[in-house]
Design a protein around this motif. Structure first.
Motif, short mmCIF file in Angstrom:
data_model
loop_
_atom_site.label_atom_id
_atom_site.label_comp_id
_atom_site.label_asym_id
_atom_site.label_seq_id
_atom_site.Cartn_x
_atom_site.Cartn_y
_atom_site.Cartn_z
N LYS A 1 0.83 -1.21 0.00
CA LYS A 1 0.00 0.00 0.00
C LYS A 1 0.87 1.27 0.00
N ALA A 2 1.99 1.25 0.68
CA ALA A 2 2.80 2.47 0.80
C ALA A 2 3.79 2.57 -0.37
N THR A 3 5.06 2.75 -0.10
CA THR A 3 6.03 3.08 -1.14
C THR A 3 6.15 2.00 -2.23
N GLY B 1 8.36 10.26 -14.83
CA GLY B 1 8.74 10.67 -13.48
C GLY B 1 10.24 10.58 -13.33
N THR B 2 10.73 10.85 -12.22
CA THR B 2 10.04 11.22 -11.01
C THR B 2 10.68 12.45 -10.41
N THR B 3 10.17 12.87 -9.31
CA THR B 3 10.70 14.04 -8.61
C THR B 3 11.34 13.59 -7.31
N LYS C 1 16.65 0.24 -1.90
CA LYS C 1 15.72 0.50 -2.99
C LYS C 1 15.05 -0.80 -3.36
N TRP C 2 14.03 -0.71 -4.19
CA TRP C 2 13.25 -1.91 -4.55
C TRP C 2 14.20 -3.00 -5.08
N THR C 3 15.08 -2.59 -5.99
CA THR C 3 15.93 -3.57 -6.67
C THR C 3 16.78 -4.37 -5.68
#
Ligand SMILES: Cc1cc2nc3c(=O)[nH]c(=O)nc-3n(C[C@H](O)[C@H](O)[C@H](O)COP(=O)(O)OP(=O)(O)OC[C@H]3O[C@@H](n4cnc5c(N)ncnc54)[C@H](O)[C@@H]3O)c2cc1C
Length: 531
Positions: free
Chosen positions: A52-54, A291-293, A373-375
């Motif tokens: 739900k979040a990041t 994106g992104t900022t 990070k995701w990776t």
């Protein structure tokens, strides 16, 4: 996965769990899969829905990070490139190779970026996604027909192509939750940890609140892992109210635009905008994500909204690189996510803060993992479980996740790293999803799309409720399918019909349907862009 069974397992267990994980994003689910696949009894609790979040709001790149190469953070790039390869090997139904083109608006930029990307290729070694190439003007015009011919009075001169990974972040989290289940662990969404339990000054478990039934219950565990991302400090404060915060929250936003902004299969990558940021425009499910900022914000939020300065940045840069700013109705969806960055003394802006992870163990034994990070989620999980294992003396066993195939893995997906048809993400579950339609001739709507502009069927909604622990209209439209992220207005229009199907599956009444549609509309209104 079945929520009722998971709740029974969580509430009736008579012996302590080996590992309790708080947080159902990439990091927490990664930790839980790592622990369960080492043979530890593992429970994961998520306060809202998984991802739900990041972890559902990223740029969806499995990448080494060309930006980190610019920052000369070679160790991070090397590690991330290794993990990128593992993500593709272990979840080929969710991760695909993507071609990126860097347009060069000066002749010298072609060899400049070209050499940098040759280094990126070399660092990826055996896990290469394909060699980078330098091009002249004609080829770049062919691959990126909508890129502007002149930028700040500099003519387009050529470009460089390189390869990275693209993946569906929320679906990857669902696959991790299913893998956890396959490994004998338990995952429970809508269950918030409200207190930590201690015995003799050491963490011995937690008190959890079931947001659906209102039930509070205690869980005993040998070790508790705090993997709550932007909320890490809140959970640390349940243990040590005076603990110094370790997280800085930085927000990033994306626009989703019609394919006409970037026709074809190639993504556009700008390594350095005028203010030094990286900008991507990437094909995704028949649309384009831009994106992104990177803006520091004071508070962590579960449903952040794009800030005015972010939407202004995105509109300006879309105009700059594609020749025109999108009209409001062309922004199909506008969404934000918040990065959990580990604080570093002296860093001036959040783009310079570390994407590397940190594991902190409190005097009472709460193990908090943050940043990354995701990776690199798998590597973060391996490091965290290694530390937890030693801390409480769990039987020493090495991580088994480097080559662990995730739920849904298929040979066919492994052979074709570029498959992009809509149902490919279900991997080995896809035949069962087809079967659902075939075995329900009494429910002809199963085969129908939920909305004329969305390539999503009602069967996917039913499947999400039966097999993927979806409990709300938001769960099915935002994360089990990506309707909200792809076309917010269409998702809002589809919500009432989706609520009817979901209510049927979850044995809920009409009042529940109305409440769900209203709740979803309140969330989705933030994804509809108005200038
Ligand atoms: C705009 C943006 C773009 C990005 N793009 C990329 C990219 O392309 N590639 C890449 O590799 N990385 C990317 N990242 C980084 C990546 O998305 C994050 O590093 C990663 O998703 C963080 O995952 P997490 O599990 O730590 O946090 P989260 O996904 O936020 O998970 C934490 C979970 O903990 C839960 N929680 C909090 N408190 C409690 C409690 N008390 N009880 C139970 N549960 C609780 C929350 O509800 C939440 O679901 C991006 C990030 C942003 C913001």
């Amino acid at each position: 996965m079945n929520r009722k069974l998971s709740l029974d397992q969580a509430t009736t267990r008579s012996t302590p769990w080996d590992v309790l994980v708080i947080g159902g994003g990439a990091t927490g689910l990664g930790c839980a899969v790592d622990a369960a696949s080492r043979g530890y009894s593992t429970l994961l609790l998520e306060q809202s829905d998984f991802a739900k979040a990041t972890s559902s709001r990223s740029t969806k790149l499995a990448h080494g990070g060309v930006r980190y190469l610019q920052q000369r953070n070679i160790a991070l790039v090397l590690e991330a490139l290794k993990e990128r390869g593992r993500m593709l090997r272990n979840a080929p139904h969710l991760v695909r190779r993507q071609s990126f083109i860097i347009p060069a608006y000066a002749a010298w930029e072609i060899p400049f970026y070209g050499i940098g990307l040759k280094i990126y290729d070399a660092l990826s070694g055996k896990s290469s996604f394909g060699p980078s190439r330098m091009f002249g003007l004609d080829r770049v015009r062919e691959l990126l027909p909508t890129a502007v011919p002149t930028l700040h009075a500099h003519a387009l001169a050529g470009g460089v192509e390189y390869f990275d990974g693209q993946f569906d972040d929320a679906r990857y989290c669902i696959a991790l939750a299913q893998t956890l289940h396959d490994q004998g662990g338990t995952a429970l969404n809508y269950t918030r940890v409200t207190r930590l339990l201690k015995r003799n000054g050491k963490i011995s478990g937690a008190v959890a609140h079931d947001e659906i039934s209102g039930l509070d219950f205690e869980i005993e565990a040998r070790v508790v892992l705090n993997a709550t991302g932007i909320f890490s400090d809140e959970v640390r404060h349940l243990d040590e109210p005076q603990a110094t915060p370790i997280i800085t929250v930085s927000q990033g936003s994306h626009f989703v635009l019609p394919k006409s902004f970037l026709p074809g299969q190639h993504a556009l990558m700008v390594p350095k905008t005028a203010d030094g940021r990286v900008l991507f425009a990437i094909p995704w499910h028949g649309a384009v994500v831009v994106g992104t900022t990177d803006d520091e914000v004071p508070h962590a939020q579960l449903e952040p909204r794009p800030l005015e300065q972010e939407t202004a940045f995105l509109r300006q840069h879309i105009e700059l690189y594609f020749g025109r700013a999108p009209k409001d109705e062309e922004v199909l969806s506008a969404w934000s996510g918040q990065r959990p960055l580990v604080r570093k003394q002296g860093a001036k802006d959040t783009a310079a803060l570390s994407r590397e992870h940190t594991v902190v163990v409190s005097p009472a034994g709460l193990v908090s993992v943050a940043g990354g990070k995701w990776t690199t989620y798998r590597r973060m999980a391996e490091d965290t479980v290694d530390i937890a294992q030693k801390l409480v003396g769990l039987p020493p066993r090495p991580s088994a996740t480097q080559e662990l195939r995730l739920h849904g893995w298929t040979e066919a997906a492994a052979q074709n790293s570029s498959a992009d048809h809509e149902l490919a993400i279900y991997g080995s579950d896809q035949p069962a999803l087809d079967e659902l339609i075939a075995t329900h001739p009494d429910r002809p709507e199963f085969a129908e799309p939920i909305h004329p502009r969305l390539n999503i069927t009602f069967a996917q909604i039913v499947w999400a409720a039966r097999e993927e622990m979806a409990a709300t209209v938001d769960d099915v439209l935002a994360r089990r399918t990506r309707a909200l992220f792809l076309d917010a207005r269409a998702a809002i229009e589809a919500a009432p019909a989706v609520a009817i199907q979901l209510a049927r599956e979850l044995h809920q009444d009409e009042a529940w349907q109305h409440q769900q549609v209203a709740a979803f509309r309140a969330i989705a209104a933030n994804y509809v862009f108005k200038s």
